[in-house]
Design a protein around this motif. Sequence first.
Motif, PDB file in Angstrom:
ATOM      1  N   GLU A 240      -5.200  -7.300   0.869  1.00  0.00           N
ATOM      2  CA  GLU A 240      -4.568  -7.934  -0.276  1.00  0.00           C
ATOM      3  C   GLU A 240      -3.784  -6.923  -1.113  1.00  0.00           C
ATOM      4  O   GLU A 240      -2.691  -7.213  -1.614  1.00  0.00           O
ATOM      5  CB  GLU A 240      -5.628  -8.621  -1.149  1.00  0.00           C
ATOM      6  N   LEU A 241      -4.313  -5.711  -1.237  1.00  0.00           N
ATOM      7  CA  LEU A 241      -3.650  -4.697  -2.048  1.00  0.00           C
ATOM      8  C   LEU A 241      -2.318  -4.268  -1.448  1.00  0.00           C
ATOM      9  O   LEU A 241      -1.418  -3.818  -2.168  1.00  0.00           O
ATOM     10  CB  LEU A 241      -4.568  -3.483  -2.221  1.00  0.00           C
TER      11      LEU A 241
ATOM     12  N   GLN B 225       0.431  -6.179  -2.850  1.00  0.00           N
ATOM     13  CA  GLN B 225       0.731  -5.814  -4.234  1.00  0.00           C
ATOM     14  C   GLN B 225       1.452  -4.478  -4.312  1.00  0.00           C
ATOM     15  O   GLN B 225       2.257  -4.252  -5.217  1.00  0.00           O
ATOM     16  CB  GLN B 225      -0.574  -5.757  -5.036  1.00  0.00           C
TER      17      GLN B 225
ATOM     18  N   SER C 175       5.402  -2.855  -1.858  1.00  0.00           N
ATOM     19  CA  SER C 175       4.750  -4.005  -1.243  1.00  0.00           C
ATOM     20  C   SER C 175       5.071  -4.031   0.251  1.00  0.00           C
ATOM     21  O   SER C 175       6.196  -3.696   0.657  1.00  0.00           O
ATOM     22  CB  SER C 175       5.242  -5.293  -1.904  1.00  0.00           C
TER      23      SER C 175
END
Length: 259
Positions: free
Chosen positions: A203-204, A207, A218
């Motif tokens: 998930e990071l 970001q 990203s």
Amino acid sequence: MNSSTPHDKVALVTGAGSGIGRACAQALLRDGWRVVFAGRRLQPLEEAIVAAGDPWGDIGQRALALSADVSDAAAVQRLFDTLQQRFGRLDLLFNNAGTFTAPTPLEELPLERWQSAVDVNLHAPFLCTQQAFRLMKQQSPRGGRIINNGSISAHVPRPLSAAYTITKHAISGLTRAAALEGRAFDIAVGQIDIGNVATDMTELMAQGALQADGSVRSEPRMRMDAVVSTFLAMARLPLEANVLTMTVMATGMPYVGRG
């Protein structure tokens, strides 16, 4: 093998309670395999089996959840003993269990974090491969397939990831050594290197991930079904054929070239 019909082939997936392991174990079950879901905690494994559905009406006979620390030799022995007692053989081992390490300069990496990465990412697949070889050599029909979950980090490291990179690079050595030793016994060993699949663990990256030039950007991710379909293509092969290494990755991620 007809993917719409149940059969007697048996698979063991480590780290089957979440992420890639869960998705691939569920896919094998729906593909007609008998599947052992293995992991540290029993509840997520049992939930994964229930969530897979019951396409053949006999999930209690085709799926088994077993709690095991696969970095522990005695626990791995018990895991394989139970598998053999329940199903009698093993046709596919997916060495999937693994762990990331937090970005840390090499000289500041605590010894215990290094040891944890070695235990889970290297020691565990080695122990499971040992047990799989012993079983696959003596069962009838002889042989089987082992797929190791490597990483594109085995070839192109991320910044500040020495422990993860080194252990995944070692998996490539395990794959090749086991493929060489296994071929005389009808044991096919291959590796799938995965880049940026959409899971909680990545998930990071969406970001912003640290790049080699020091910037944070990203990175694209791909859907889990892309990994599952690639894995199944490897798993379904006849033993006379082997995919030694396969890379499946998000098309737009900064892997090829200089990023």
